[in-house]
Write a protein that holds these residues in place. Structure first.
Motif, PDB file in Angstrom:
ATOM      1  N   ALA A 274      -7.693  -0.367   0.503  1.00  0.00           N
ATOM      2  CA  ALA A 274      -6.291  -0.626   0.837  1.00  0.00           C
ATOM      3  C   ALA A 274      -6.011  -2.119   0.885  1.00  0.00           C
ATOM      4  N   THR A 275      -6.969  -2.881   1.392  1.00  0.00           N
ATOM      5  CA  THR A 275      -6.792  -4.333   1.504  1.00  0.00           C
ATOM      6  C   THR A 275      -6.845  -4.999   0.141  1.00  0.00           C
ATOM      7  N   LEU A 276      -7.721  -4.520  -0.736  1.00  0.00           N
ATOM      8  CA  LEU A 276      -7.768  -5.048  -2.094  1.00  0.00           C
ATOM      9  C   LEU A 276      -6.466  -4.751  -2.839  1.00  0.00           C
ATOM     10  N   ALA A 277      -5.916  -3.569  -2.648  1.00  0.00           N
ATOM     11  CA  ALA A 277      -4.630  -3.249  -3.272  1.00  0.00           C
ATOM     12  C   ALA A 277      -3.538  -4.179  -2.763  1.00  0.00           C
ATOM     13  N   GLU A 278      -3.547  -4.447  -1.462  1.00  0.00           N
ATOM     14  CA  GLU A 278      -2.543  -5.347  -0.899  1.00  0.00           C
ATOM     15  C   GLU A 278      -2.736  -6.770  -1.418  1.00  0.00           C
ATOM     16  N   LEU A 279      -3.991  -7.181  -1.613  1.00  0.00           N
ATOM     17  CA  LEU A 279      -4.268  -8.507  -2.176  1.00  0.00           C
ATOM     18  C   LEU A 279      -3.647  -8.630  -3.558  1.00  0.00           C
ATOM     19  N   THR A 280      -3.811  -7.603  -4.395  1.00  0.00           N
ATOM     20  CA  THR A 280      -3.221  -7.617  -5.735  1.00  0.00           C
ATOM     21  C   THR A 280      -1.702  -7.645  -5.660  1.00  0.00           C
ATOM     22  N   ALA A 281      -1.131  -6.783  -4.814  1.00  0.00           N
ATOM     23  CA  ALA A 281       0.331  -6.687  -4.733  1.00  0.00           C
ATOM     24  C   ALA A 281       0.950  -7.971  -4.195  1.00  0.00           C
ATOM     25  N   ILE A 282       0.380  -8.526  -3.135  1.00  0.00           N
ATOM     26  CA  ILE A 282       1.005  -9.690  -2.512  1.00  0.00           C
ATOM     27  C   ILE A 282       0.789 -10.945  -3.340  1.00  0.00           C
ATOM     28  N   LEU A 308       0.467   4.268  -8.394  1.00  0.00           N
ATOM     29  CA  LEU A 308       1.728   4.392  -7.670  1.00  0.00           C
ATOM     30  C   LEU A 308       1.699   3.637  -6.347  1.00  0.00           C
ATOM     31  N   HIS A 309       0.537   3.594  -5.725  1.00  0.00           N
ATOM     32  CA  HIS A 309       0.425   2.852  -4.463  1.00  0.00           C
ATOM     33  C   HIS A 309       0.634   1.360  -4.702  1.00  0.00           C
ATOM     34  N   LEU A 310       0.030   0.826  -5.760  1.00  0.00           N
ATOM     35  CA  LEU A 310       0.211  -0.594  -6.084  1.00  0.00           C
ATOM     36  C   LEU A 310       1.677  -0.907  -6.381  1.00  0.00           C
ATOM     37  N   LEU A 311       2.331  -0.048  -7.138  1.00  0.00           N
ATOM     38  CA  LEU A 311       3.730  -0.279  -7.473  1.00  0.00           C
ATOM     39  C   LEU A 311       4.605  -0.304  -6.215  1.00  0.00           C
ATOM     40  N   ALA A 312       4.332   0.606  -5.290  1.00  0.00           N
ATOM     41  CA  ALA A 312       5.118   0.639  -4.056  1.00  0.00           C
ATOM     42  C   ALA A 312       4.891  -0.611  -3.218  1.00  0.00           C
ATOM     43  N   ARG A 313       3.646  -1.064  -3.153  1.00  0.00           N
ATOM     44  CA  ARG A 313       3.348  -2.274  -2.375  1.00  0.00           C
ATOM     45  C   ARG A 313       3.965  -3.507  -3.037  1.00  0.00           C
ATOM     46  N   LEU A 314       3.971  -3.543  -4.366  1.00  0.00           N
ATOM     47  CA  LEU A 314       4.605  -4.650  -5.069  1.00  0.00           C
ATOM     48  C   LEU A 314       6.104  -4.677  -4.776  1.00  0.00           C
ATOM     49  N   GLN A 315       6.745  -3.516  -4.862  1.00  0.00           N
ATOM     50  CA  GLN A 315       8.179  -3.436  -4.597  1.00  0.00           C
ATOM     51  C   GLN A 315       8.507  -3.964  -3.200  1.00  0.00           C
ATOM     52  N   GLN A 316       7.755  -3.535  -2.213  1.00  0.00           N
ATOM     53  CA  GLN A 316       8.047  -3.960  -0.843  1.00  0.00           C
ATOM     54  C   GLN A 316       7.819  -5.451  -0.671  1.00  0.00           C
ATOM     55  N   ASN A 317       6.742  -5.978  -1.239  1.00  0.00           N
ATOM     56  CA  ASN A 317       6.472  -7.417  -1.113  1.00  0.00           C
ATOM     57  C   ASN A 317       7.515  -8.251  -1.844  1.00  0.00           C
ATOM     58  N   LEU A 318       7.966  -7.783  -3.002  1.00  0.00           N
ATOM     59  CA  LEU A 318       8.997  -8.517  -3.730  1.00  0.00           C
ATOM     60  C   LEU A 318      10.303  -8.554  -2.951  1.00  0.00           C
ATOM     61  N   GLU A 319      10.690  -7.425  -2.388  1.00  0.00           N
ATOM     62  CA  GLU A 319      11.933  -7.395  -1.630  1.00  0.00           C
ATOM     63  C   GLU A 319      11.867  -8.326  -0.418  1.00  0.00           C
ATOM     64  N   ARG A 320      10.699  -8.389   0.208  1.00  0.00           N
ATOM     65  CA  ARG A 320      10.538  -9.300   1.346  1.00  0.00           C
ATOM     66  C   ARG A 320      10.582 -10.756   0.907  1.00  0.00           C
ATOM     67  N   LEU A 321       9.879 -11.082  -0.164  1.00  0.00           N
ATOM     68  CA  LEU A 321       9.765 -12.482  -0.573  1.00  0.00           C
ATOM     69  C   LEU A 321      11.013 -12.988  -1.281  1.00  0.00           C
ATOM     70  N   LEU A 322      11.662 -12.118  -2.051  1.00  0.00           N
ATOM     71  CA  LEU A 322      12.854 -12.535  -2.773  1.00  0.00           C
ATOM     72  C   LEU A 322      14.125 -12.388  -1.944  1.00  0.00           C
ATOM     73  N   GLY A 323      14.009 -11.710  -0.815  1.00  0.00           N
ATOM     74  CA  GLY A 323      15.160 -11.587   0.066  1.00  0.00           C
ATOM     75  C   GLY A 323      16.247 -10.710  -0.501  1.00  0.00           C
ATOM     76  N   GLN A 324      15.887  -9.754  -1.324  1.00  0.00           N
ATOM     77  CA  GLN A 324      16.893  -8.887  -1.945  1.00  0.00           C
ATOM     78  C   GLN A 324      16.971  -7.562  -1.205  1.00  0.00           C
ATOM     79  N   ALA A 325      18.160  -6.985  -1.186  1.00  0.00           N
ATOM     80  CA  ALA A 325      18.322  -5.655  -0.621  1.00  0.00           C
ATOM     81  C   ALA A 325      17.577  -4.639  -1.489  1.00  0.00           C
ATOM     82  N   SER A 326      17.239  -3.535  -0.899  1.00  0.00           N
ATOM     83  CA  SER A 326      16.492  -2.503  -1.605  1.00  0.00           C
ATOM     84  C   SER A 326      17.203  -2.114  -2.903  1.00  0.00           C
ATOM     85  N   GLY A 327      16.426  -2.075  -3.972  1.00  0.00           N
ATOM     86  CA  GLY A 327      16.969  -1.665  -5.254  1.00  0.00           C
ATOM     87  C   GLY A 327      17.432  -2.798  -6.134  1.00  0.00           C
TER      88      GLY A 327
END
Length: 382
Positions: A274-282, A308-327
């Motif tokens: 799980a931590t390695l996946a988060e490392l890749t996503a973040i 699918l887990h990596l894609l979901a973690r990427l989406q969440q990290n991007l929304e946090r870092l880019l400051g965009q609303a969901s979607g």
């Protein structure tokens, strides 16, 4: 008349050969066929061993090159049979080979890159011209020699209405940042390696489950991210280095992971995954956010696009870092943009071979840091 090229890709994940037959006679490449040929276990083991110094390397590397050329030739023939084509109809094969060392700028200021390959044997076996050794010319010109695919990404996915990021999750993660097309005022395309992807995830999965990879990311999703381990791994100096930059198994390998785990010996294997996946996503999200805050679409390719887990973690990290609303930031596999994720790099090497035959530059200084654009590759006539 059709302009047919074959692209062959064997990536850092060491899973096998992807082969595509591509027609470049129209404005956009048209994929006529694709196959995957798995690596034999002994060849995968040999390449893994050759990533580190060892006994009798030159002999083992030469024989591995011969074995890879035969596997390439097998893939080419199967692809031609599938598509109903003959060797005489194909203008060239783009064959990258298997990277076992990548040391740009190291040691003497120039450095080197080494891909195990035997393109002369492939030309002999296939009866088709082969273009190989794509990285070394860029390194000779002062560049990183990688990533090679951003110019191809720009040619097929650049947009006039939005900035697009193309994220390739193979063994190593690399990103192409394609600014909104604005004619003469378009900023340069950027591209660089941003960290590990499947190479660590797959190796850890194989060690603890016996499975070749974590299908869908289900095992990673069952664990919990260990924040201490994650923060420690993110201190790796590579992540803070400015682009252009490139990396590989020379840096991100199981020994690197084990050194970090020595400080956290009680972490459950699923939590490490799980931590390695988060490392890749973040690390991927940070690379995009740092260089292209205006990104509105992220196209994901490579084997990681099906995690699918990596894609979901990427989406969440991007929304946090880019400051965009969901979607607002669309994260999609490249399948939704016309090329299946597992085919993209093989198509890119067909494109690189096509550019070489036309004697057209295929590297950009904004991506690799080279002194100028260069025609990449060396030709081995049939």
């Amino acid at each position: 008349m059709r302009s047919l090229y074959i692209g062959l890709m064997t990536g850092t994940s060491l899973d096998g050969v992807d082969a595509t037959l591509v027609d470049f006679s129209t404005s956009e490449p048209h994929v006529l066929g694709h196959i995957t040929v798995d690596y034999p276990a002994d060849l995968r083991s040999t390449f893994t061993e050759l990533n580190s110094p060892g006994n009798n390397e030159l002999h083992r590397a030469a024989l591995a090159g011969n074995a890879l050329a035969r596997l390439y030739a097998q893939a080419v023939q199967q692809l031609l049979d599938q598509c109903g084509c003959t060797a005489s109809q194909v203008q060239a094969i783009g064959a990258h080979g298997q990277t076992i060392r990548h040391q740009p700028h190291a040691w003497d200021g120039t450095g080197y890159t080494l891909q195990i390959n035997q393109p002369a044997l492939l030309a002999e076996l296939s009866g088709i011209d082969v273009v190989a050794d794509f990285r070394s010319r860029d390194i000779a010109a002062g560049g990183q020699g990688a990533p090679l695919v951003p110019p191809f990404h720009a040619s097929v996915w650049g947009r006039i209405d939005a900035t697009v990021a193309v994220l390739n999750w193979g063994g190593i993660a690399n990103v192409s940042l394609l600014p909104r097309l604005a004619g003469a005022h378009t900023p340069p395309v950027l591209g660089f390696d941003c960290g590990p992807a499947n190479t660590l995830l797959d190796q850890w999965c194989q060690r603890h489950t016996g499975q070749v990879y974590d299908a869908g990311g289900h095992w990673a999703a069952s664990g919990q991210v260990h924040q201490g381990l994650l923060e420690q791994m993110l201190q790796e100096p590579f992540f803070a280095r400015p682009a252009p930059k490139s990396t590989g198994r020379d840096l991100f390998h199981l020994d690197w992971l084990d050194q970090h785990l020595s400080n956290w010996p009680a972490i459950a294997p699923a939590d490490v995954q799980a931590t390695l996946a988060e490392l890749t996503a973040i690390s991927s999200a940070q690379a995009i956010a740092h260089h292209a805050m205006q990104t509105r679409e992220v196209i994901v390719c490579g084997g990681g696009a099906y995690n699918l887990h990596l894609l979901a973690r990427l989406q969440q990290n991007l929304e946090r870092l880019l400051g965009q609303a969901s979607g607002k930031v669309l994260v999609i596999p490249s399948d939704a943009r016309g090329i299946p994720a597992q085919q993209v790099e093989a198509v890119a090497f067909a494109w690189l071979a096509w550019r070489h035959v036309l004697r057209q530059p295929a590297s950009w200084p904004s991506v690799t840091g080279a002194h100028g654009a260069r025609v990449l590759g060396a030709l081995y006539p049939a």
